[in-house]
Design an enzyme around this catalytic site. Sequence first.
Site, PDB file in Angstrom:
ATOM      1  N   GLY A  14       0.779  -1.233   0.000  1.00  0.00           N
ATOM      2  CA  GLY A  14       0.000   0.000   0.000  1.00  0.00           C
ATOM      3  C   GLY A  14       0.812   1.285   0.000  1.00  0.00           C
ATOM      4  CG  HIS A 112       1.528  -1.696 -15.385  1.00  0.00           C
ATOM      5  ND1 HIS A 112       1.238  -2.958 -14.899  1.00  0.00           N
ATOM      6  CD2 HIS A 112       2.580  -1.839 -16.224  1.00  0.00           C
ATOM      7  CE1 HIS A 112       2.071  -3.832 -15.448  1.00  0.00           C
ATOM      8  NE2 HIS A 112       2.888  -3.185 -16.256  1.00  0.00           N
ATOM      9  CD  GLU A 183       4.573   2.129  -9.149  1.00  0.00           C
ATOM     10  OE1 GLU A 183       3.583   1.817  -8.493  1.00  0.00           O
ATOM     11  OE2 GLU A 183       5.524   1.352  -9.345  1.00  0.00           O
TER      12      GLU A 183
HETATM   13  C1  GAR Z   1       3.252  -1.136  -7.427  1.00  0.00           C
HETATM   14  O1  GAR Z   1       4.531  -1.091  -7.993  1.00  0.00           O
HETATM   15  C2  GAR Z   1       2.195  -1.147  -8.512  1.00  0.00           C
HETATM   16  O2  GAR Z   1       2.510  -0.358  -9.611  1.00  0.00           O
HETATM   17  C3  GAR Z   1       2.205  -2.603  -8.878  1.00  0.00           C
HETATM   18  O3  GAR Z   1       2.304  -3.295  -7.655  1.00  0.00           O
HETATM   19  C4  GAR Z   1       3.015  -2.471  -6.711  1.00  0.00           C
HETATM   20  C5  GAR Z   1       2.168  -2.335  -5.464  1.00  0.00           C
HETATM   21  O4  GAR Z   1       2.868  -1.655  -4.460  1.00  0.00           O
HETATM   22  N1  GAR Z   1       1.011  -2.965  -9.618  1.00  0.00           N
HETATM   23  C6  GAR Z   1       0.999  -3.839 -10.603  1.00  0.00           C
HETATM   24  O5  GAR Z   1       1.973  -4.479 -10.940  1.00  0.00           O
HETATM   25  C7  GAR Z   1      -0.345  -4.022 -11.280  1.00  0.00           C
HETATM   26  N2  GAR Z   1      -0.205  -4.708 -12.531  1.00  0.00           N
HETATM   27  P1  GAR Z   1       2.096  -0.933  -3.254  1.00  0.00           P
HETATM   28  O6  GAR Z   1       1.124  -1.957  -2.649  1.00  0.00           O
HETATM   29  O7  GAR Z   1       3.216  -0.594  -2.287  1.00  0.00           O
HETATM   30  O8  GAR Z   1       1.404   0.281  -3.792  1.00  0.00           O
END
Ligand code: GAR
Length: 200
Positions: A14, A112, A183
């Site tokens: 998260g 993504h 991100e």
């Molecule tokens: C992030 O890097 C997000 O972009 C990726 O998972 C991670 C979650 O981190 N999402 C994907 O790969 C979706 N295809 P977080 O839970 O710390 O935000």
Amino acid sequence: MNKTKIAVFVSGGGTNLQALIDAEKSGIITSGEIVLVVATNDKAYALTRAREAGIDAVVVDKKALGTQEAFESALIEVLDDYAIDVIVLAGFMTILSGDFTRRYDKRILNVHPSLIPSFCGEGYYGLRVHEEALKYGVKVTGATVHYVNEIADGGEIIMQKAVYIQDGDTPEVLQRRVMQEAEWQILPLAVELVSSKWRK
Ligand code: GAR
């Protein structure tokens, strides 16, 4: 004018949820408010982040519900309860059906960790995306925020930011840099942009 009501869907750590919470506090997000966090499992650390920020959080457990239909009905029920306008997939590792995404056309965003259309689609999530980018030998990667439709990572692109690969990058190091430099920067901006469109 009311603020757009936002639900954030999460499956893991998260950190993107945290970036959104911080962006609301610091005034980067002003058109919307995060009123709900939905997690797919009760171990997601994102639930602790929600609790600490005073945001309601619920677990909708796909395995326990059995089918995609039952899972999505449960999601819709809770989204209706909170009168949600916009959904943000922030590290949400479950594919949503066309029936679900059509219901919220141009109201679901996903972040993504690559420059779509590279390293995306079914099977490309989390660390795997960065492993594949390094294996291919690209010199530039990044992050994309896009609308969600029935095609995995196939919806219209809203924002992208590039990140350079550096000598000695491991998937873990690259993942962290893509989060920090891309991100966590573009997701709040995209959420503000889309929230401003749905404000009533
Ligand atoms: C992030 O890097 C997000 O972009 C990726 O998972 C991670 C979650 O981190 N999402 C994907 O790969 C979706 N295809 P977080 O839970 O710390 O935000």
